[in-house]
Design an enzyme around this catalytic site. Structure first.
Site, PDB file in Angstrom:
ATOM      1  N   ARG A  70       0.816  -1.218   0.000  1.00  0.00           N
ATOM      2  CA  ARG A  70       0.000   0.000   0.000  1.00  0.00           C
ATOM      3  C   ARG A  70       0.849   1.267   0.000  1.00  0.00           C
ATOM      4  O   ARG A  70       0.318   2.364  -0.096  1.00  0.00           O
ATOM      5  CB  ARG A  70      -0.976  -0.021   1.179  1.00  0.00           C
ATOM      6  CG  ARG A  70      -2.159  -0.967   0.948  1.00  0.00           C
ATOM      7  CD  ARG A  70      -3.159  -0.891   2.081  1.00  0.00           C
ATOM      8  NE  ARG A  70      -4.336  -1.725   1.825  1.00  0.00           N
ATOM      9  CZ  ARG A  70      -5.412  -1.330   1.162  1.00  0.00           C
ATOM     10  NH1 ARG A  70      -5.453  -0.103   0.659  1.00  0.00           N
ATOM     11  NH2 ARG A  70      -6.442  -2.139   0.973  1.00  0.00           N
ATOM     12  N   SER A 111      -6.551 -10.143   3.635  1.00  0.00           N
ATOM     13  CA  SER A 111      -7.374 -10.746   2.570  1.00  0.00           C
ATOM     14  C   SER A 111      -8.642 -11.375   3.143  1.00  0.00           C
ATOM     15  O   SER A 111      -8.781 -12.590   3.159  1.00  0.00           O
ATOM     16  CB  SER A 111      -6.569 -11.774   1.761  1.00  0.00           C
ATOM     17  OG  SER A 111      -5.747 -12.594   2.560  1.00  0.00           O
ATOM     18  N   GLY A 160     -15.047   0.119   8.950  1.00  0.00           N
ATOM     19  CA  GLY A 160     -14.821  -1.017   8.068  1.00  0.00           C
ATOM     20  C   GLY A 160     -13.580  -1.808   8.430  1.00  0.00           C
ATOM     21  O   GLY A 160     -12.870  -2.309   7.559  1.00  0.00           O
TER      22      GLY A 160
END
Length: 207
Positions: A70, A111, A160
Site C-alpha cells: 500500500r 485478505s 470497516g
C-alpha cells in the site's frame, strides 16, 4: 478506430525460457504461500520467519507484505469492499508472476474475503497455491494490537475494520492452519517449521 485497451489488439508473447527451466536453475518449485488472517494474528511475523528459514536452506523467496504494497503498487486504494478486492487482485497477479519466475512468493495480507483469495488460487496451476490460515482468536489479536488499530476501530475512528465492523471469512479448505497449542501461540520458528515441513513433503523445495 481501434483503442489501445481493446483486448483484441493484445497478444500473449511466449518466452523461450520456460518456468521448468527456471525452477531447475533454482532447484525449487515456484509457488505462492498466501498467509491470511486477522490484523495482529502474526502474518508478517510468520512471513519473515519463513523467508529466513527458506533462505537458510538455499531457497529463493520474496515477501509481499500487505502494508508495504500500500506504499507503492496499491497506494491509490482504500478499504471499501471494492478496493479490498482490487488490492488482492493486484497482489495475486504479482504473486503469480513471482511463482512463474520460479520463486517462492510469500504473500502476507488480511485478505478477508474468501472469493478474492479463491480468485488468486485460480491463477496458479497444479496446486501451487498454499493457503496458510492464521487462526488466532480475535481477543488475542485485539490484546496484541501492535499498530493500535483495534483501539481506533473500537472508538469509531476507523470504519470497516476487519473483525470489528467488517467480516473476515475464514478459509474452508486451507493447506495449513496455524493455531494455538494448548492455549499458547507457537513461536515464529515453530510456525515457519510447520510451513516448511509441508513444502518439503509436497516437493516444493526441489525442482
Amino acid at each position: 478506430m481501434s483503442t489501445v485497451g481493446n483486448p483484441a489488439n493484445i497478444f500473449w508473447h511466449e518466452n523461450p525460457v520456460g518456468k521448468a527451466e527456471r525452477e531447475k536453475l533454482l532447484n525449487q518449485q515456484g509457488c505462492v504461500v498466501w498467509i491470511t488472517g486477522l490484523s495482529g494474528s502474526g502474518k508478517s511475523t510468520l512471513a519473515c520467519s519463513l523467508g529466513r528459514e527458506l533462505q537458510s536452506k538455499g531457497k529463493l523467496s520474496y515477501v509481499l507484505d500487505g502494508d508495504n504494497l500500500r506504499h507503492g503498487l496499491n497506494k491509490n486504494l482504500g478499504f471499501s469492499p471494492e478496493s479490498r478486492t482490487e488490492n488482492i487482485r493486484r497482489t495475486g497477479e504479482v504473486a503469480n508472476l513471482f511463482a512463474d519466475a520460479g520463486l517462492i512468493c510469500i504473500a502476507s495480507l488480511i485478505s478477508p474475503y474468501r472469493k478474492d483469495r479463491d480468485a488468486c488460487r485460480a491463477l496458479l496451476p497444479d496446486k501451487k497455491f498454499i493457503e496458510v490460515f492464521m487462526n488466532m482468536p480475535l481477543q488475542l489479536c485485539e490484546d496484541r494490537d501492535p499498530k493500535g488499530l483495534y483501539k481506533l476501530a473500537r472508538e469509531g475512528k476507523i470504519k470497516g475494520f476487519t473483525g470489528i465492523d467488517d467480516p473476515y471469512e475464514p478459509p474452508l479448505n486451507c493447506e495449513i492452519e496455524i493455531q494455538l497449542k494448548d492455549g499458547v501461540v507457537p513461536t515464529p520458528h515453530e510456525m515457519a517449521g510447520q510451513v516448511v515441513s509441508y513444502m518439503e513433503n509436497e516437493g516444493f523445495l526441489e525442482a
